[in-house]
Design a protein around this motif. Structure first.
Motif, PDB file in Angstrom:
ATOM      1  N   LEU A  63       0.838  -1.200   0.000  1.00 23.09           N
ATOM      2  CA  LEU A  63       0.000   0.000   0.000  1.00 23.09           C
ATOM      3  C   LEU A  63       0.873   1.250   0.000  1.00 23.09           C
ATOM      4  O   LEU A  63       0.585   2.227  -0.700  1.00 23.09           O
ATOM      5  CB  LEU A  63      -0.924  -0.002   1.228  1.00 23.09           C
ATOM      6  CG  LEU A  63      -2.082   0.988   1.119  1.00 23.09           C
ATOM      7  CD1 LEU A  63      -3.144   0.468   0.144  1.00 23.09           C
ATOM      8  CD2 LEU A  63      -2.719   1.259   2.479  1.00 23.09           C
ATOM      9  N   VAL A  64       1.963   1.196   0.771  1.00 19.33           N
ATOM     10  CA  VAL A  64       2.855   2.369   0.865  1.00 19.33           C
ATOM     11  C   VAL A  64       3.406   2.724  -0.524  1.00 19.33           C
ATOM     12  O   VAL A  64       3.565   3.898  -0.850  1.00 19.33           O
ATOM     13  CB  VAL A  64       3.993   2.102   1.882  1.00 19.33           C
ATOM     14  CG1 VAL A  64       5.000   3.243   1.885  1.00 19.33           C
ATOM     15  CG2 VAL A  64       3.419   1.897   3.283  1.00 19.33           C
ATOM     16  N   LYS A  65       3.630   1.716  -1.364  1.00 17.26           N
ATOM     17  CA  LYS A  65       4.175   1.964  -2.716  1.00 17.26           C
ATOM     18  C   LYS A  65       3.220   2.801  -3.567  1.00 17.26           C
ATOM     19  O   LYS A  65       3.641   3.438  -4.535  1.00 17.26           O
ATOM     20  CB  LYS A  65       4.448   0.631  -3.419  1.00 17.26           C
ATOM     21  CG  LYS A  65       5.686  -0.067  -2.903  1.00 17.26           C
ATOM     22  CD  LYS A  65       5.988  -1.314  -3.725  1.00 17.26           C
ATOM     23  CE  LYS A  65       6.925  -2.222  -2.939  1.00 17.26           C
ATOM     24  NZ  LYS A  65       6.583  -3.639  -3.067  1.00 17.26           N
ATOM     25  N   LEU A  66       1.940   2.790  -3.236  1.00 17.38           N
ATOM     26  CA  LEU A  66       0.960   3.553  -4.030  1.00 17.38           C
ATOM     27  C   LEU A  66       0.936   5.036  -3.638  1.00 17.38           C
ATOM     28  O   LEU A  66       0.502   5.890  -4.416  1.00 17.38           O
ATOM     29  CB  LEU A  66      -0.448   2.976  -3.835  1.00 17.38           C
ATOM     30  CG  LEU A  66      -0.656   1.529  -4.270  1.00 17.38           C
ATOM     31  CD1 LEU A  66      -2.067   1.069  -3.917  1.00 17.38           C
ATOM     32  CD2 LEU A  66      -0.421   1.400  -5.772  1.00 17.38           C
ATOM     33  N   ALA A  67       1.375   5.316  -2.414  1.00 12.00           N
ATOM     34  CA  ALA A  67       1.363   6.709  -1.944  1.00 12.00           C
ATOM     35  C   ALA A  67       2.545   7.450  -2.561  1.00 12.00           C
ATOM     36  O   ALA A  67       3.360   6.869  -3.281  1.00 12.00           O
ATOM     37  CB  ALA A  67       1.456   6.726  -0.425  1.00 12.00           C
ATOM     38  N   LYS A  68       2.638   8.774  -2.286  1.00 14.16           N
ATOM     39  CA  LYS A  68       3.792   9.522  -2.806  1.00 14.16           C
ATOM     40  C   LYS A  68       5.083   8.930  -2.233  1.00 14.16           C
ATOM     41  O   LYS A  68       5.085   8.439  -1.096  1.00 14.16           O
ATOM     42  CB  LYS A  68       3.682  10.984  -2.363  1.00 14.16           C
ATOM     43  CG  LYS A  68       2.566  11.747  -3.040  1.00 14.16           C
ATOM     44  CD  LYS A  68       2.926  13.220  -3.201  1.00 14.16           C
ATOM     45  CE  LYS A  68       1.837  13.952  -3.974  1.00 14.16           C
ATOM     46  NZ  LYS A  68       0.845  14.573  -3.098  1.00 14.16           N
ATOM     47  N   PRO A  69       6.195   9.036  -2.956  1.00 17.40           N
ATOM     48  CA  PRO A  69       7.446   8.443  -2.433  1.00 17.40           C
ATOM     49  C   PRO A  69       7.835   9.022  -1.073  1.00 17.40           C
ATOM     50  O   PRO A  69       8.398   8.322  -0.244  1.00 17.40           O
ATOM     51  CB  PRO A  69       8.487   8.816  -3.503  1.00 17.40           C
ATOM     52  CG  PRO A  69       7.707   9.197  -4.716  1.00 17.40           C
ATOM     53  CD  PRO A  69       6.338   9.622  -4.289  1.00 17.40           C
ATOM     54  N   GLU A  70       7.507  10.298  -0.840  1.00 18.43           N
ATOM     55  CA  GLU A  70       7.879  10.925   0.435  1.00 18.43           C
ATOM     56  C   GLU A  70       6.741  10.865   1.463  1.00 18.43           C
ATOM     57  O   GLU A  70       6.791  11.545   2.495  1.00 18.43           O
ATOM     58  CB  GLU A  70       8.323  12.380   0.201  1.00 18.43           C
ATOM     59  CG  GLU A  70       7.213  13.355  -0.187  1.00 18.43           C
ATOM     60  CD  GLU A  70       6.846  13.351  -1.685  1.00 18.43           C
ATOM     61  OE1 GLU A  70       7.221  12.401  -2.398  1.00 18.43           O
ATOM     62  OE2 GLU A  70       6.154  14.290  -2.133  1.00 18.43           O
ATOM     63  N   ALA A  71       5.744  10.023   1.214  1.00 21.45           N
ATOM     64  CA  ALA A  71       4.577   9.980   2.118  1.00 21.45           C
ATOM     65  C   ALA A  71       4.975   9.551   3.528  1.00 21.45           C
ATOM     66  O   ALA A  71       5.885   8.739   3.715  1.00 21.45           O
ATOM     67  CB  ALA A  71       3.542   9.009   1.560  1.00 21.45           C
ATOM     68  N   LEU A  72       4.275  10.113   4.500  1.00 20.95           N
ATOM     69  CA  LEU A  72       4.477   9.688   5.880  1.00 20.95           C
ATOM     70  C   LEU A  72       3.449   8.613   6.217  1.00 20.95           C
ATOM     71  O   LEU A  72       2.286   8.728   5.833  1.00 20.95           O
ATOM     72  CB  LEU A  72       4.271  10.869   6.843  1.00 20.95           C
ATOM     73  CG  LEU A  72       5.248  12.046   6.745  1.00 20.95           C
ATOM     74  CD1 LEU A  72       4.895  13.091   7.811  1.00 20.95           C
ATOM     75  CD2 LEU A  72       6.692  11.574   6.930  1.00 20.95           C
ATOM     76  N   VAL A  73       3.899   7.596   6.941  1.00 22.89           N
ATOM     77  CA  VAL A  73       2.970   6.606   7.492  1.00 22.89           C
ATOM     78  C   VAL A  73       2.805   6.954   8.966  1.00 22.89           C
ATOM     79  O   VAL A  73       3.793   7.079   9.689  1.00 22.89           O
ATOM     80  CB  VAL A  73       3.513   5.170   7.327  1.00 22.89           C
ATOM     81  CG1 VAL A  73       2.634   4.168   8.069  1.00 22.89           C
ATOM     82  CG2 VAL A  73       3.590   4.816   5.842  1.00 22.89           C
ATOM     83  N   MET A  74       1.562   7.146   9.374  1.00 24.86           N
ATOM     84  CA  MET A  74       1.302   7.603  10.741  1.00 24.86           C
ATOM     85  C   MET A  74       0.326   6.669  11.453  1.00 24.86           C
ATOM     86  O   MET A  74      -0.547   6.065  10.827  1.00 24.86           O
ATOM     87  CB  MET A  74       0.761   9.039  10.735  1.00 24.86           C
ATOM     88  CG  MET A  74       1.677  10.013  10.017  1.00 24.86           C
ATOM     89  SD  MET A  74       1.058  11.714  10.051  1.00 24.86           S
ATOM     90  CE  MET A  74       1.824  12.329  11.518  1.00 24.86           C
ATOM     91  N   HIS A  75       0.503   6.590  12.757  1.00 21.95           N
ATOM     92  CA  HIS A  75      -0.364   5.739  13.589  1.00 21.95           C
ATOM     93  C   HIS A  75      -0.472   6.405  14.947  1.00 21.95           C
ATOM     94  O   HIS A  75       0.538   6.785  15.531  1.00 21.95           O
ATOM     95  CB  HIS A  75       0.277   4.344  13.716  1.00 21.95           C
ATOM     96  CG  HIS A  75      -0.656   3.296  14.244  1.00 21.95           C
ATOM     97  ND1 HIS A  75      -1.424   3.480  15.375  1.00 21.95           N
ATOM     98  CD2 HIS A  75      -0.941   2.042  13.796  1.00 21.95           C
ATOM     99  CE1 HIS A  75      -2.151   2.389  15.594  1.00 21.95           C
ATOM    100  NE2 HIS A  75      -1.882   1.501  14.652  1.00 21.95           N
TER     101      HIS A  75
END
Ligand code: CP
Ligand code: NVA
Length: 299
Positions: A244-256
């Motif tokens: 899923l992370v690969k679909l977001a922008k390359p510099e996307a932040l993953v937050m929780h």
């Protein structure tokens, strides 16, 4: 600003002010010479468990010069049926502010009304304003202004954290995509209240494409424990993993927001790969909530 009861009731200017003061608090931690809460006692009334919120508020109040009293509702008469309005009127004559974690939003509003105290929402079933303020602060600290960005919320999009994100999207002009099955999407009433910039999309991949943030929260919020098996089955595909992370922008932040349930809303490898951001979110609870405390006491 007398209380922080929800993001819904905050203005954009109040939010920006909190972010500005939080940055100063973070930068100057341990170097302050003024203690605006000196001589004050703040009550923490928590009807649900907490690690981050409790500790960050207890430390935050102390760093601003005040004292805290942790009040477990089961240890006070509230747990034996004393009315909120009576408890509020008693505490209103003794303490200087209240930080409340509970179920019904109406209960903290009633407490605020009857106590006359500055009252802060430390999580209700409706909202988790302190968390989302800290999350936006974290994004803006690492990237740039969140305005115009895309935040994709994955999982239980009818939860308190999702709702606070919804209100924030309307006020701060970013696009919030809610990636959840129809049953876990907010009702039409909540969407209307949020005032725009929210897109409900049950197609997870589509919702993640081009996102600046992939955000998730646990599938089984506090109070929903009886629905655990059903939620696991129904929310099963709605998790953040490396694909899923690969679909977001390359510099996307993953937050929780944490606590995390690895293997449910996020996989272990993805959480660990983004641990810096995720634990910065936790740390920023302290700085942002100190700014909230200063705002509600008018300092
Ligand atoms: N994120 C959050 O509010 O964590 P706690 O439940 O530990 O306070
Ligand atoms: N939605 C979660 C947030 C925990 C910080 C809950 O209410 O349990």
């Amino acid at each position: 600003m007398k209380n922080l009861l929800s993001i819904e009731q905050l203005t954009r200017a109040e939010m920006d002010d909190i972010f500005r003061v939080a940055a100063l608090q973070k930068q100057n931690r341990g170097k302050h010479t003024e203690f605006p809460l000196r001589g004050q006692s703040w009550g923490l009334i928590f009807s649900k468990p907490s690690t981050r919120t409790r500790v960050s508020f207890e430390v935050g109040v102390r760093e601003l010069g005040g004292e805290t009293i942790f009040l477990n509702p089961n240890d006070i008469q509230l747990g034996r049926g004393e009315l909120i309005k009576d408890t509020a009127r008693v505490l209103g004559r003794m303490i200087h502010g209240a930080i409340i974690r509970t179920f019904a939003q109406a209960d903290i509003e009633e407490f605020a009304d009857f106590s006359g105290l500055p009252t802060i929402n430390a999580l209700t079933d409706d909202e988790h304003p302190c968390q989302i303020l800290a999350d936006i602060f974290t994004f803006q600290e690492k990237r740039e202004n969140i305005e115009g960005k895309i935040v994709t919320f994955v999982g239980d999009a009818a939860s308190n954290t999702a709702r606070s994100w919804m209100f924030a999207a309307g006020k701060m002009n970013f696009e919030l995509r809610l990636a959840a099955p129809a049953k876990y999407q907010p009702s039409a009433e909540w969407l209307k209240r949020a005032g725009g910039n929210v897109v409900c999309n049950p197609n997870l991949q589509e919702a993640a494409r081009g996102a600046d943030v992939l955000y998730t929260d646990i599938w089984v919020s506090m109070g929903k424990e009886g629905e655990e098996a059903r939620r696991e089955a129904e929310l099963g595909p709605y998790w953040i993993n490396r694909d899923l992370v690969k679909l977001a922008k390359p510099e996307a932040l993953v937050m929780h927001c944490l606590p995390a349930h690895r293997g449910q809303e996020i996989d272990d490898a993805t959480l660990e790969a983004h641990a810096q951001t995720i634990f910065d979110q936790s740390e920023n609870r302290l700085h942002v909530q100190k700014a909230v405390l200063l705002a509600v006491v008018g300092s």
